[in-house]
Scaffold this active site. Structure first.
Site: not given
Length: 158
Positions: A57, A85, A88
């Site tokens: 990302e 996560c 990100c």
């Protein structure tokens, strides 16, 4: 006319598999879409670049911002092969895309060894209780930078 969402997600999934098998890093891929076309491809390169921030990302966001010449992804959509996560997720909120679509869940990622729950748990703890010690130093001196920002003429707010 916007291409079907499934095709954009399939491209993120394709990248996750292809780039992982090529040895770039973990099985994660992402694309940024604007006006019905992919403007950036991203994939995990943590192990191949020795950069723990080079998640799919983040890679896609960096490339899309360069392509658009801006630090915000207005009117863009992010398609990622896995639920983002915490790092990100932070990058996504700073980039401000319109929407995010994801394939695998964070539980799916945890099942194969990519478990981010410890980060979510750490965020909830007081600073003194976190695994990585955090100590404040020279706040009065550091505030000089913030004062200079407040006084700066013609700054670009974000």
């Amino acid at each position: 006319m916007e291409a079907p969402r499934d095709e954009f997600m399939r491209e993120a999934i394709r990248l996750s598999i292809e780039k992982m098998q090529a040895g770039f890093g973990g099985p994660f891929g992402a694309v940024v879409v604007k006006d019905g076309r992919i403007i950036a491809h991203g994939f995990n390169q943590v192990t191949s670049t020795n950069d723990p921030t080079c998640h799919a990302e983040v890679d896609a966001i960096r490339k899309a911002c360069r392509e658009l010449g801006t630090f915000q992804l207005d009117d863009c959509d992010l398609y990622t092969s896995c639920e983002p996560c915490p790092m990100c997720l932070g990058a996504i909120y700073w980039a401000r895309p319109r929407r995010v679509f994801y394939g695998n869940t964070k539980q799916d990622a945890a099942a194969i060894g990519f478990d981010d729950q410890f980060i979510y748990d750490e965020i909830e703890k007081p600073l003194a209780e976190r695994q990585v010690p955090m100590t404040q130093l020279l706040r009065d001196e550091a505030l000089a930078g913030f004062r200079a920002w407040e006084a700066k003429e013609g700054k670009t707010e974000y």
